[in-house]
Design a protein around this motif. Structure first.
Motif, mmCIF file in Angstrom:
data_model
loop_
_atom_site.group_PDB
_atom_site.id
_atom_site.type_symbol
_atom_site.label_atom_id
_atom_site.label_comp_id
_atom_site.label_asym_id
_atom_site.label_seq_id
_atom_site.Cartn_x
_atom_site.Cartn_y
_atom_site.Cartn_z
ATOM 1 N N LEU A 4 0.852 -1.186 0.000
ATOM 2 C CA LEU A 4 0.000 0.000 0.000
ATOM 3 C C LEU A 4 0.889 1.237 0.000
ATOM 4 C CD1 LEU A 4 -2.762 1.453 0.295
ATOM 5 C CD2 LEU A 4 -2.451 1.267 2.777
ATOM 6 N N TYR A 5 0.636 2.136 -0.939
ATOM 7 C CA TYR A 5 1.388 3.397 -1.017
ATOM 8 C C TYR A 5 0.453 4.526 -0.576
ATOM 9 C CZ TYR A 5 4.723 6.849 -2.766
ATOM 10 O OH TYR A 5 5.638 7.869 -2.865
ATOM 11 N N VAL A 6 0.845 5.258 0.469
ATOM 12 C CA VAL A 6 0.019 6.333 1.024
ATOM 13 C C VAL A 6 0.681 7.671 0.726
ATOM 14 C CG1 VAL A 6 -1.141 7.236 3.066
ATOM 15 C CG2 VAL A 6 -0.679 4.769 2.881
ATOM 16 N N ASN A 7 -0.029 8.531 -0.001
ATOM 17 C CA ASN A 7 0.464 9.843 -0.384
ATOM 18 C C ASN A 7 -0.423 10.913 0.246
ATOM 19 O OD1 ASN A 7 2.491 11.172 -1.865
ATOM 20 N ND2 ASN A 7 1.120 11.598 -3.567
ATOM 21 N N PRO A 8 0.091 12.108 0.507
ATOM 22 C CA PRO A 8 -0.795 13.187 0.975
ATOM 23 C C PRO A 8 -1.887 13.477 -0.047
ATOM 24 C CG PRO A 8 1.512 13.796 1.236
ATOM 25 C CD PRO A 8 1.493 12.547 0.427
ATOM 26 N N SER A 9 -2.925 14.159 0.371
ATOM 27 C CA SER A 9 -4.052 14.423 -0.523
ATOM 28 C C SER A 9 -4.084 15.847 -1.069
ATOM 29 C CB SER A 9 -5.371 14.129 0.198
ATOM 30 O OG SER A 9 -5.482 14.920 1.362
ATOM 31 N N VAL A 62 3.447 -1.092 4.034
ATOM 32 C CA VAL A 62 2.879 0.224 3.759
ATOM 33 C C VAL A 62 4.031 1.203 3.554
ATOM 34 C CG1 VAL A 62 1.428 2.118 4.559
ATOM 35 C CG2 VAL A 62 0.827 -0.236 5.138
ATOM 36 N N LEU A 63 4.003 1.889 2.421
ATOM 37 C CA LEU A 63 4.964 2.943 2.121
ATOM 38 C C LEU A 63 4.267 4.284 2.322
ATOM 39 C CD1 LEU A 63 6.498 1.552 -1.203
ATOM 40 C CD2 LEU A 63 7.659 1.698 1.005
ATOM 41 N N TYR A 64 4.834 5.118 3.192
ATOM 42 C CA TYR A 64 4.264 6.434 3.454
ATOM 43 C C TYR A 64 5.146 7.505 2.807
ATOM 44 C CZ TYR A 64 1.869 3.956 7.287
ATOM 45 O OH TYR A 64 1.113 3.080 8.035
ATOM 46 N N SER A 65 4.566 8.302 1.931
ATOM 47 C CA SER A 65 5.273 9.487 1.428
ATOM 48 C C SER A 65 5.189 10.532 2.531
ATOM 49 C CB SER A 65 4.626 9.979 0.133
ATOM 50 O OG SER A 65 5.270 11.134 -0.327
ATOM 51 N N PHE A 66 6.137 10.474 3.448
ATOM 52 C CA PHE A 66 5.916 11.050 4.776
ATOM 53 C C PHE A 66 6.489 12.449 4.954
ATOM 54 C CE2 PHE A 66 7.277 11.696 9.220
ATOM 55 C CZ PHE A 66 6.015 11.756 9.789
#
Length: 326
Positions: A4-9, A62-66
């Motif tokens: 799962l790749y999570v990017n800001p919105s 999970v990869l977070y574009s943090f």
């Protein structure tokens, strides 16, 4: 493997734009590394939504574009995470002293205890730890195009947020000092977290107009939010030379990492003029630093002679993000 790749919105944000660039590189090239199922979501600050997505997808990683400002929910979630999942942060701010001494800095800085692993994209960083990895910068592949313009004047361009620390005054002055005739294009889009109505960038643009003292210098300012990375690259193709200056920051306490705005300029394989600062440290070894290593004209001549733009374009290919990051 399910990822799962999570990017800001918030699109009007450099963290979002760079995170989406990394995601596209993974989507294109990850199958060269492993069998995977890659999912993408955007989330600003909804921890319940994040937990629901995890429960539904049950990812392995999970990869977070943090960045804590761009995704504040992540820090709260990681206080009590699902430990059956491997949580990895893609960091946008990296400093060598922080990686070398993680206990001396906040846990949500690169190398801190907040995540299982961290991935950076700064080629100047030396990694000496097993929980931190470094990948190259994923420069978009693009078919080369000549500059299309209406006259013979050289065209300089910069597209990025209109903050004072981006040194638009200094860029214009440097160009005007060497050229009697030139077109200078500044595109300063809105920034969700810093200048959403472009009020700061409009003040900067007006001040830049007041600095012009040669009739052959033309300043063209726009505030267009270019929707895709390809749109950004197309805009860059309208320049003969791209130029990016950055103020020097007190490192690491105002940790900024390296500037990602020039990444789209590198896709055009045009000469690139940068000054020396912590945010351009990944570029100066290749392109030289304005003032220290030469004038604008000298740097352009050196880059064209040594084919520097092509060299960097080939070295920083998106598939290298997989090779170096695995």
């Amino acid at each position: 493997m399910k990822i799962l790749y999570v990017n800001p919105s918030n699109y009007e944000c450099g963290i979002y734009q760079y995170g989406f660039r990394v995601y596209n590189a993974l989507k294109t090239y990850l199958n060269e590394w492993c069998d995977y199922e890659l999912h993408y979501v955007e989330n600003y600050n909804d921890i319940d939504y994040h937990i629901n997505v995890l429960n539904k997808l049950k990812p392995n990683i999970v990869l977070y574009s943090f960045n804590d400002t761009a995704m504040p929910f992540v820090k709260h979630y990681m206080a009590n995470p699902d430990n059956t999942i491997h949580h990895i942060a893609i960091s946008h701010e990296q400093e060598q002293i922080v990686i070398n001494n993680p206990g001396a800095f906040p846990s949500d800085w690169i190398g801190g205890s907040l995540f299982n692993n961290w991935i950076g994209h700064d080629p100047t960083i030396i990694i000496n730890r097993s929980d931190v990895f470094n990948a190259t910068r994923p420069i978009l592949r693009s078919d080369w195009k000549p500059t299309i313009k209406s006259d013979s004047r050289i065209v300089f361009g910069n597209s990025g947020f209109g903050f004072r620390r981006k040194m638009h005054y200094e860029m214009l002055t440097a160009i005007q000092n060497e050229y009697d005739e030139a077109v200078i294009r500044f595109n300063m889009p809105p920034s969700h977290f810093g200048d959403k109505d472009c009020s700061e960038s409009r003040v900067i643009a007006e001040h830049c107009r007041g600095l012009i003292n040669k009739p052959g210098i033309e300043l063209r300012v726009t505030h267009e939010l270019l929707k895709t990375e390809q749109d950004l690259v197309e805009w860059m193709y309208g320049n003969d030379v791209n130029i990016y200056f950055s103020q020097q920051w007190e490192v690491p306490y105002l940790m900024r990492g390296v500037n990602s705005s020039p990444d789209t300029a590198l896709s055009t394989r045009r000469p690139l003029i940068v000054n020396r600062s912590s945010m351009t440290r990944h570029l100066t070894p290749y392109f030289g630093a304005y003032g220290e290593d030469g004038t604008i004209k000298q740097l352009i001549e050196n880059q064209l002679r040594n084919k520097t733009p092509d060299l960097v374009y080939n070295e920083w290919s998106p598939n290298a993000i997989i090779v170096t990051g695995k």
